[in-house]
Motif scaffolding. Structure first.
Motif, PDB file in Angstrom:
ATOM      1  N   ARG A  34      -0.892  -8.726  -1.455  1.00 50.71           N
ATOM      2  CA  ARG A  34       0.065  -8.813  -0.648  1.00 50.71           C
ATOM      3  C   ARG A  34       1.196  -7.531  -0.583  1.00 50.71           C
ATOM      4  O   ARG A  34       1.606  -7.189   0.364  1.00 50.71           O
ATOM      5  CB  ARG A  34       1.001  -9.974  -1.293  1.00 50.71           C
ATOM      6  CG  ARG A  34       0.533 -11.300  -0.918  1.00 50.71           C
ATOM      7  CD  ARG A  34       1.603 -12.378  -1.305  1.00 50.71           C
ATOM      8  NE  ARG A  34       2.022 -12.376  -2.740  1.00 50.71           N
ATOM      9  CZ  ARG A  34       1.142 -12.761  -3.786  1.00 50.71           C
ATOM     10  NH1 ARG A  34       0.177 -13.606  -3.584  1.00 50.71           N
ATOM     11  NH2 ARG A  34       1.724 -12.690  -5.201  1.00 50.71           N
ATOM     12  N   ARG A  35       1.287  -6.683  -1.851  1.00 54.17           N
ATOM     13  CA  ARG A  35       1.954  -5.418  -1.712  1.00 54.17           C
ATOM     14  C   ARG A  35       1.384  -4.639  -0.753  1.00 54.17           C
ATOM     15  O   ARG A  35       1.994  -3.835   0.069  1.00 54.17           O
ATOM     16  CB  ARG A  35       1.857  -5.151  -3.252  1.00 54.17           C
ATOM     17  CG  ARG A  35       2.762  -5.508  -4.229  1.00 54.17           C
ATOM     18  CD  ARG A  35       2.819  -4.723  -5.428  1.00 54.17           C
ATOM     19  NE  ARG A  35       3.742  -5.602  -6.308  1.00 54.17           N
ATOM     20  CZ  ARG A  35       2.841  -5.904  -7.562  1.00 54.17           C
ATOM     21  NH1 ARG A  35       1.877  -5.466  -7.937  1.00 54.17           N
ATOM     22  NH2 ARG A  35       3.759  -6.618  -8.359  1.00 54.17           N
ATOM     23  N   ALA A  36       0.088  -4.293  -0.794  1.00 55.07           N
ATOM     24  CA  ALA A  36      -0.609  -3.716   0.306  1.00 55.07           C
ATOM     25  C   ALA A  36      -0.532  -3.853   1.787  1.00 55.07           C
ATOM     26  O   ALA A  36      -0.158  -3.175   2.584  1.00 55.07           O
ATOM     27  CB  ALA A  36      -2.235  -3.533   0.122  1.00 55.07           C
ATOM     28  N   ALA A  37      -0.386  -5.153   1.926  1.00 52.24           N
ATOM     29  CA  ALA A  37      -0.410  -5.675   3.158  1.00 52.24           C
ATOM     30  C   ALA A  37       1.164  -5.471   3.892  1.00 52.24           C
ATOM     31  O   ALA A  37       1.406  -5.104   4.636  1.00 52.24           O
ATOM     32  CB  ALA A  37      -0.587  -7.191   3.494  1.00 52.24           C
ATOM     33  N   GLY A  38       2.097  -5.694   2.656  1.00 52.29           N
ATOM     34  CA  GLY A  38       3.652  -5.351   2.971  1.00 52.29           C
ATOM     35  C   GLY A  38       3.761  -3.873   3.463  1.00 52.29           C
ATOM     36  O   GLY A  38       4.523  -3.473   4.288  1.00 52.29           O
ATOM     37  N   ALA A  39       2.937  -2.948   2.427  1.00 53.51           N
ATOM     38  CA  ALA A  39       3.356  -1.730   2.742  1.00 53.51           C
ATOM     39  C   ALA A  39       2.752  -1.286   4.243  1.00 53.51           C
ATOM     40  O   ALA A  39       3.190  -0.294   4.758  1.00 53.51           O
ATOM     41  CB  ALA A  39       2.570  -0.848   1.803  1.00 53.51           C
ATOM     42  N   ASP A  40       1.566  -1.738   4.326  1.00 58.87           N
ATOM     43  CA  ASP A  40       1.118  -1.673   5.773  1.00 58.87           C
ATOM     44  C   ASP A  40       1.927  -2.021   6.948  1.00 58.87           C
ATOM     45  O   ASP A  40       2.182  -1.335   7.887  1.00 58.87           O
ATOM     46  CB  ASP A  40      -0.184  -2.353   6.055  1.00 58.87           C
ATOM     47  CG  ASP A  40      -1.557  -1.663   5.190  1.00 58.87           C
ATOM     48  OD1 ASP A  40      -1.122  -0.547   4.538  1.00 58.87           O
ATOM     49  OD2 ASP A  40      -2.333  -2.339   5.042  1.00 58.87           O
ATOM     50  N   ARG A  41       2.677  -3.277   6.596  1.00 58.81           N
ATOM     51  CA  ARG A  41       3.516  -3.726   7.640  1.00 58.81           C
ATOM     52  C   ARG A  41       4.782  -2.725   7.766  1.00 58.81           C
ATOM     53  O   ARG A  41       5.433  -2.545   8.832  1.00 58.81           O
ATOM     54  CB  ARG A  41       3.873  -5.138   7.448  1.00 58.81           C
ATOM     55  CG  ARG A  41       3.054  -6.197   7.620  1.00 58.81           C
ATOM     56  CD  ARG A  41       3.689  -7.730   7.723  1.00 58.81           C
ATOM     57  NE  ARG A  41       4.207  -7.870   6.361  1.00 58.81           N
ATOM     58  CZ  ARG A  41       3.597  -8.384   5.333  1.00 58.81           C
ATOM     59  NH1 ARG A  41       2.251  -8.735   5.390  1.00 58.81           N
ATOM     60  NH2 ARG A  41       4.308  -8.481   4.269  1.00 58.81           N
ATOM     61  N   ALA A  42       5.430  -2.521   6.632  1.00 60.22           N
ATOM     62  CA  ALA A  42       6.497  -1.563   6.711  1.00 60.22           C
ATOM     63  C   ALA A  42       5.979  -0.159   7.392  1.00 60.22           C
ATOM     64  O   ALA A  42       6.942   0.274   7.949  1.00 60.22           O
ATOM     65  CB  ALA A  42       6.886  -1.137   4.954  1.00 60.22           C
ATOM     66  N   PHE A  43       5.013   0.478   6.942  1.00 60.97           N
ATOM     67  CA  PHE A  43       4.536   1.582   7.732  1.00 60.97           C
ATOM     68  C   PHE A  43       4.543   1.490   9.319  1.00 60.97           C
ATOM     69  O   PHE A  43       5.067   2.067  10.237  1.00 60.97           O
ATOM     70  CB  PHE A  43       3.224   2.247   7.001  1.00 60.97           C
ATOM     71  CG  PHE A  43       2.812   3.344   7.695  1.00 60.97           C
ATOM     72  CD1 PHE A  43       3.431   4.515   7.089  1.00 60.97           C
ATOM     73  CD2 PHE A  43       2.123   3.574   8.763  1.00 60.97           C
ATOM     74  CE1 PHE A  43       2.917   6.022   7.718  1.00 60.97           C
ATOM     75  CE2 PHE A  43       1.611   4.682   9.367  1.00 60.97           C
ATOM     76  CZ  PHE A  43       2.121   6.015   8.879  1.00 60.97           C
ATOM     77  N   GLY A  44       3.824   0.129   9.514  1.00 59.11           N
ATOM     78  CA  GLY A  44       3.807   0.020  11.068  1.00 59.11           C
ATOM     79  C   GLY A  44       5.279  -0.157  11.844  1.00 59.11           C
ATOM     80  O   GLY A  44       5.372   0.102  12.844  1.00 59.11           O
ATOM     81  N   ARG A  45       6.210  -0.600  11.089  1.00 59.20           N
ATOM     82  CA  ARG A  45       7.399  -0.760  11.607  1.00 59.20           C
ATOM     83  C   ARG A  45       8.359   0.413  11.802  1.00 59.20           C
ATOM     84  O   ARG A  45       8.877   0.862  12.761  1.00 59.20           O
ATOM     85  CB  ARG A  45       8.303  -1.811  10.856  1.00 59.20           C
ATOM     86  CG  ARG A  45       8.166  -3.121  10.999  1.00 59.20           C
ATOM     87  CD  ARG A  45       9.165  -4.192  10.243  1.00 59.20           C
ATOM     88  NE  ARG A  45       9.371  -3.896   8.934  1.00 59.20           N
ATOM     89  CZ  ARG A  45       8.567  -4.613   8.024  1.00 59.20           C
ATOM     90  NH1 ARG A  45       7.943  -5.388   8.288  1.00 59.20           N
ATOM     91  NH2 ARG A  45       8.719  -4.143   6.565  1.00 59.20           N
ATOM     92  N   MET A  46       7.810   1.376  10.753  1.00 58.02           N
ATOM     93  CA  MET A  46       8.459   2.614  10.746  1.00 58.02           C
ATOM     94  C   MET A  46       7.709   3.692  11.853  1.00 58.02           C
ATOM     95  O   MET A  46       8.518   4.240  12.459  1.00 58.02           O
ATOM     96  CB  MET A  46       8.548   3.641   9.279  1.00 58.02           C
ATOM     97  CG  MET A  46       9.287   2.831   8.465  1.00 58.02           C
ATOM     98  SD  MET A  46       9.574   3.684   6.971  1.00 58.02           S
ATOM     99  CE  MET A  46       8.277   3.373   6.043  1.00 58.02           C
ATOM    100  N   ASP A  47       6.421   3.611  11.952  1.00 60.73           N
ATOM    101  CA  ASP A  47       5.776   4.574  12.957  1.00 60.73           C
ATOM    102  C   ASP A  47       5.818   3.924  14.337  1.00 60.73           C
ATOM    103  O   ASP A  47       4.988   3.268  14.912  1.00 60.73           O
ATOM    104  CB  ASP A  47       4.429   4.396  12.522  1.00 60.73           C
ATOM    105  CG  ASP A  47       3.323   4.993  13.346  1.00 60.73           C
ATOM    106  OD1 ASP A  47       3.994   6.191  14.057  1.00 60.73           O
ATOM    107  OD2 ASP A  47       2.095   5.385  13.432  1.00 60.73           O
TER     108      ASP A  47
END
Length: 191
Positions: A80-93
């Motif tokens: 879940r942490r890894a998926a959340g980090a991926d989502r956060a990165f996707g929102r920033m990029d």
């Protein structure tokens, strides 16, 4: 030259109109009271409620033995942490190039602050203590899925005030109001 500009302009107009149509078709999140309502009838059945509560546990049970061990729970948290980090990165990029520029980072931070202000959130999360979760950092043992099913069924029975086998939006709102009222009462003084 003129012909190229006209065709280019028409193509841009078509793409813009198509983008607006696509943007209007994006489904919105369901209202909070309807999230467990899988069949869309405006109320949550016992099966919908219980299955919704157990879905994450059964997904975590990697060896399918009916119990979620501490190792399986940890693996789920990490995923879940890894998926959340991926989502956060996707929102920033913002431009999707696989890298976050300083401008994208700053824009993301500004947008997040505005969204929090709109929702009236305070900084710090959802009321859980940092790092401790609901149990204050204590280790938990394995979770038996059958026991979790029983607790979910008991929870459903508490929510189903009229006993019709469904939880309506009104019943959920009444339960939330009762919970808020209980939490706002001062704790009894201990002697």
């Amino acid at each position: 030259m003129k012909r190229t500009l006209i065709i280019g302009g028409l193509a841009a107009l078509t793409l813009t109109a198509g983008g607006v149509a696509v943007a209007q078709q994006v489904p919105q999140d369901p209202p909070r009271h309807a999230r467990g309502d899988k069949d869309g009838d405006g109320r949550v059945s016992k099966a919908e409620f219980v299955d919704g509560r157990l879905a994450r546990l059964t997904a975590l049970d990697a060896d399918r033995d009916g119990t979620v061990s501490a190792a399986e729970m940890q693996a789920g948290r990490e995923a879940r942490r890894a998926a959340g980090a991926d989502r956060a990165f996707g929102r920033m990029d913002a431009n999707g190039d696989g890298a976050v520029t300083r401008a994208e980072f700053d824009a993301s931070r500004a947008g997040r602050g505005e969204r929090r202000a709109e929702r009236g959130e305070r900084r710090g999360g959802r009321g859980m203590h940092r790092g401790g979760g609901r149990r204050g950092g204590m280790e938990r043992g394995p979770v038996v899925i059958a026991d979790a099913r029983t607790r979910a069924e008991q929870g459903f029975a508490r929510l189903d005030a009229n006993g019709d086998g469904y939880v309506s939006a009104e019943e959920r709102q009444a339960q939330r109001a009762e919970r808020r009222e209980r939490r706002s009462r001062p704790a009894p003084a201990s002697e």
